[in-house]
Design a protein around this motif. Structure first.
Motif, PDB file in Angstrom:
ATOM      1  N   LYS A 138       0.830  -1.225  -0.020  1.00 27.26           N
ATOM      2  CA  LYS A 138       0.133  -0.074   0.219  1.00 27.26           C
ATOM      3  C   LYS A 138       0.808   1.320   0.113  1.00 27.26           C
ATOM      4  O   LYS A 138       0.561   2.278  -0.546  1.00 27.26           O
ATOM      5  N   ALA A 139       2.214   1.247   0.740  1.00 31.19           N
ATOM      6  CA  ALA A 139       3.085   2.352   0.703  1.00 31.19           C
ATOM      7  C   ALA A 139       3.504   2.436  -0.980  1.00 31.19           C
ATOM      8  O   ALA A 139       3.655   3.779  -1.289  1.00 31.19           O
ATOM      9  N   TYR A 140       3.899   1.580  -1.366  1.00 35.50           N
ATOM     10  CA  TYR A 140       4.383   1.493  -2.877  1.00 35.50           C
ATOM     11  C   TYR A 140       3.262   2.087  -3.733  1.00 35.50           C
ATOM     12  O   TYR A 140       3.382   2.967  -4.679  1.00 35.50           O
ATOM     13  N   PHE A 141       2.055   1.524  -3.659  1.00 33.40           N
ATOM     14  CA  PHE A 141       0.934   1.927  -4.176  1.00 33.40           C
ATOM     15  C   PHE A 141       0.536   3.494  -4.158  1.00 33.40           C
ATOM     16  O   PHE A 141       0.355   4.104  -5.271  1.00 33.40           O
ATOM     17  N   MET A 159      -4.783  -6.819  -7.796  1.00 28.88           N
ATOM     18  CA  MET A 159      -5.327  -6.855  -9.184  1.00 28.88           C
ATOM     19  C   MET A 159      -5.343  -5.268  -9.760  1.00 28.88           C
ATOM     20  O   MET A 159      -5.128  -4.983 -10.764  1.00 28.88           O
ATOM     21  N   TYR A 160      -5.906  -4.521  -8.615  1.00 33.88           N
ATOM     22  CA  TYR A 160      -5.975  -2.991  -8.939  1.00 33.88           C
ATOM     23  C   TYR A 160      -4.577  -2.317  -9.390  1.00 33.88           C
ATOM     24  O   TYR A 160      -4.424  -1.536 -10.366  1.00 33.88           O
ATOM     25  N   SER A 161      -3.509  -2.823  -8.631  1.00 35.91           N
ATOM     26  CA  SER A 161      -2.100  -2.325  -8.926  1.00 35.91           C
ATOM     27  C   SER A 161      -1.551  -2.595 -10.388  1.00 35.91           C
ATOM     28  O   SER A 161      -1.170  -1.827 -11.184  1.00 35.91           O
ATOM     29  N   ARG A 162      -1.970  -4.009 -10.857  1.00 34.43           N
ATOM     30  CA  ARG A 162      -1.626  -4.443 -12.114  1.00 34.43           C
ATOM     31  C   ARG A 162      -2.207  -3.569 -13.238  1.00 34.43           C
ATOM     32  O   ARG A 162      -1.951  -3.094 -14.405  1.00 34.43           O
ATOM     33  N   GLY A 194      -0.879  -0.776 -16.217  1.00 32.51           N
ATOM     34  CA  GLY A 194      -1.040  -0.961 -17.265  1.00 32.51           C
ATOM     35  C   GLY A 194      -1.249   0.339 -17.824  1.00 32.51           C
ATOM     36  O   GLY A 194      -1.117   0.712 -19.183  1.00 32.51           O
ATOM     37  N   GLU A 195      -2.604   0.978 -17.130  1.00 30.06           N
ATOM     38  CA  GLU A 195      -2.814   2.312 -17.580  1.00 30.06           C
ATOM     39  C   GLU A 195      -1.694   3.383 -17.672  1.00 30.06           C
ATOM     40  O   GLU A 195      -1.680   4.248 -18.500  1.00 30.06           O
ATOM     41  N   LYS A 196      -1.119   3.215 -16.623  1.00 29.52           N
ATOM     42  CA  LYS A 196       0.243   4.298 -16.591  1.00 29.52           C
ATOM     43  C   LYS A 196       1.119   3.967 -17.776  1.00 29.52           C
ATOM     44  O   LYS A 196       1.670   5.065 -18.320  1.00 29.52           O
ATOM     45  N   VAL A 202       2.630   5.833  -3.631  1.00 27.81           N
ATOM     46  CA  VAL A 202       3.644   6.633  -4.426  1.00 27.81           C
ATOM     47  C   VAL A 202       3.609   6.272  -5.952  1.00 27.81           C
ATOM     48  O   VAL A 202       4.662   6.611  -6.572  1.00 27.81           O
ATOM     49  N   LYS A 203       2.684   5.389  -6.519  1.00 29.20           N
ATOM     50  CA  LYS A 203       2.478   5.090  -7.745  1.00 29.20           C
ATOM     51  C   LYS A 203       3.507   4.446  -8.351  1.00 29.20           C
ATOM     52  O   LYS A 203       3.759   4.025  -9.470  1.00 29.20           O
ATOM     53  N   GLU A 204       4.156   3.198  -7.367  1.00 26.27           N
ATOM     54  CA  GLU A 204       5.002   2.257  -7.871  1.00 26.27           C
ATOM     55  C   GLU A 204       4.238   1.020  -7.982  1.00 26.27           C
ATOM     56  O   GLU A 204       4.106   0.121  -6.927  1.00 26.27           O
TER      57      GLU A 204
END
Length: 597
Positions: A91-94, A119-122, A126-128, A96-98
């Motif tokens: 969540k900390a990485y998420f 799943m949301y991170s993946r 992909g969107e990024k 900061v958009k990593e």
């Protein structure tokens, strides 16, 4: 296309279970506040920040809870405890958009919350990557050509979980987003409806569903949960479908039950008034909203549209500078600055800012439409067409894009094309006179004069914004040598102008008086002809004709020529204009108001 679905709620984790038993009405606002605070926390934990913000804002508008009634945090399950370290790090990485890094550490986690974030991170990764590929190599007009490569894999994995009934409300929401991105609209609607049944408090699922519904008929077939959240959804979808009276009634009901302090509801009411072009009312509400929430950026682009229409340069300049100080890299800020430059007729600069907005969010509808308008001003019709088409891809309900395409093809002298696009705009805004006048002009060019007459009369019947429908209808009657109907239209036009005290272009007013003077002269109604001829003398383009007609009338009167009663005349001028106040009969209007093209 209509989506009908019978949904059986799936099993969910204990952490989400308290949310499911929610009120069907607004009888207990304290309980609703607890539910809003709970869902705000749950969405925040999963990185769904816009849904979290919406819930928190709505909760803030309700009275504060006493300490004894504060909601305890949701219980932690065994699976949550096992995944806690990995979830906390990810969540900390998420945040900061990593996203790839977050997904790496969540791989293999079993808890619902950790699996959703995985799943949301993946998905966001992909969107990024998709956006990063387009920023330098392509302009915003080509963004639609680049795809999120992760979508197909995510669909396969989420589909298996869905069939096994292992997705909670958040998982269903993400599955629906993936399906929507893959243009599987019917499947996406079914999944979003299921998500609203399983987790009714998640505003994101309702909003995604709203974006896929194209008309009221489609809405009737949806099997939606009977909860208080449904009222917010219906108010929102009615606004989107241009059913403004129903939307305003819903929002008024929400205010009456206790949400009077909600800035979201106030802003939606302002947007609704903007949609029906009640500009003064919308401006008043937006100004009040700015006082309550001076750092708000949402919907400020709509506010700037109103300032643009009213040509309020200083207010628009102040708004643009103010939003720049708050956050210059927000889509809405870019649109406001674009509108400011457009009002100053600096169209290249305006288009540049709309392009910036689209680099920040390529699915931002308003920026596509406004950019299309700017390209039209710059006479770049091919770029305008492309921009309007992108707007329609984002939202098929955007009547402005359909109307813009119609205008573009009208410039290109392609009447059959512009007829199609104007008809689509008219279907979305059946009571907007501008669409009807545009349709009438189109039919006129195609020599379909009966349809053109119907359109112009309908435009007048629904409330002619630009006061042009009657003039166009009158000219059409002139063309068809229907002199009595033409005179009737011109008189009604003059009555409308003088009754509302509006300043109009002299050209059309003088045209009306010239025709009426000649019409009454032919009817040998000297008093009325004389009144109209005198009015003609007030305008440069008809002054000489007016003087000549007055001389003829005087000559005929001196010769003892008497007025006739044999030729039927329509009702006469308003009392304030007429030389005498003799009552005359009124010819019934053309029976076209019930016909919609």
């Amino acid at each position: 296309m209509a989506a009908s679905t019978s949904v059986v709620p799936v099993a969910v984790t204990a952490a989400v279970a308290p949310v499911l038993s929610i009120n069907s009405d607004f009888s207990d606002l304290r309980e609703i506040k607890k539910q809003l605070l709970l869902i705000a926390g749950l969405t925040r934990e999963r990185g769904l920040l816009h849904s979290s913000k919406w819930s928190a804002e709505l909760a803030f508008s309700l009275p504060a809870l006493p300490l004894a009634e504060m909601q305890p945090p949701p219980p932690i399950t065994e699976e949550d405890a096992q995944d806690m370290d990995a979830y906390t790090l990810a969540k900390a990485y998420f945040d900061v958009k990593e996203y790839d890094r977050a997904a790496h550490f969540l791989h293999g986690c079993n808890s619902k919350k950790a699996y959703f974030l995985y799943m949301y991170s993946r998905y966001l990764s992909g969107e990024k990557k998709k956006d990063d590929e387009t920023v330098d190599s392509l302009g915003p007009l080509e963004k639609g050509q680049v795809k999120n490569e992760a979508l197909r894999e995510l669909r396969v994995e989420l589909s298996k979980k869905h069939q096994a009934r292992e997705l909670d409300g958040f998982g269903l929401y993400l599955y629906g987003v993936v399906l929507r991105k893959l243009d599987l609209v019917k499947e996406a609607i079914d999944v979003f409806v299921e998500a609203t049944h399983v987790l009714p408090l998640h505003w994101g699922a309702w909003l995604e569903l709203c974006n896929l519904i194209t008309d009221k008929e489609m809405l009737k077939f949806l099997s939606l949960p009977d909860t208080w959240m449904k009222e917010f959804f219906l108010a929102h979808i009615y606004t989107e479908l241009q059913l403004i009276e129903e939307a305003l009634q819903k929002y008024q009901n929400l205010i009456d039950v206790g949400f009077s302090k909600s800035s979201y509801i106030v802003s939606q009411i302002a947007v609704a008034y903007h949609n029906i072009r009640d500009i003064d009312k919308a401006l008043s509400i937006f100004n009040e909203l700015r006082k309550q929430d001076p750092y708000r950026i949402e919907n400020m682009d709509t506010f700037s549209n109103l300032l643009y229409v009213r040509s309020m340069k200083s207010e628009l300049s102040y708004l643009a500078h103010n939003l720049c100080e708050i956050d210059k890299y927000r889509v809405e800020t870019c649109c406001v600055i674009g509108n400011y430059y457009s009002l100053r007729s600096q169209h290249e600069k305006a288009a540049l800012y709309f392009q910036r907005a689209l680099k920040l969010n390529p699915r931002y509808l308003g920026a596509w439409t406004l950019m299309g308008h700017e390209y039209m001003e710059m006479k770049n019709t091919s770029a305008a067409i492309q921009a309007y088409r992108h707007a329609i891809e984002v939202n098929k309900r955007d009547y402005r894009a359909w109307y813009g395409l119609g205008q573009t093809y009208e410039i290109l002298k392609m009447p059959f094309y512009c007829l199609y696009y104007y008809r689509r705009a008219h279907q979305l805004r059946p009571n907007d006179s501008r669409m009807l006048v545009a349709l009438g002009e189109c039919y006129e060019k195609l020599n379909q004069l009966v349809e053109a007459k119907k359109c112009y009369w309908r435009a007048y019947a629904v409330g002619d914004v630009e006061k042009m429908a009657l003039v166009k209808l009158a000219k059409l009657h002139e063309q068809l040598t229907e002199s009595e109907q033409a005179a009737q239209c011109y008189i009604k036009y003059i009555q409308d102008i003088y009754s509302c005290g509006e300043i109009v272009e002299h050209l059309e007013e003088s045209t009306a008086f010239r025709y009426l003077a000649q019409y009454y002269f032919k009817c040998k109604l000297w008093d009325e002809a004389s009144t109209c001829a005198q009015k003609c003398c007030a305008f440069n383009d008809t002054r000489e004709e007016g003087k000549a007609l007055l001389r003829q009338i005087l000559q005929l009167r001196n010769q003892g020529e008497t007025p006739t009663t044999e030729v039927p005349a329509p009702f006469f001028l308003p009392a304030s204009l007429s030389a005498n106040n003799t009552p005359t009969r009124r010819v019934s209007p053309l029976n076209l108001s019930s016909v919609t093209p």
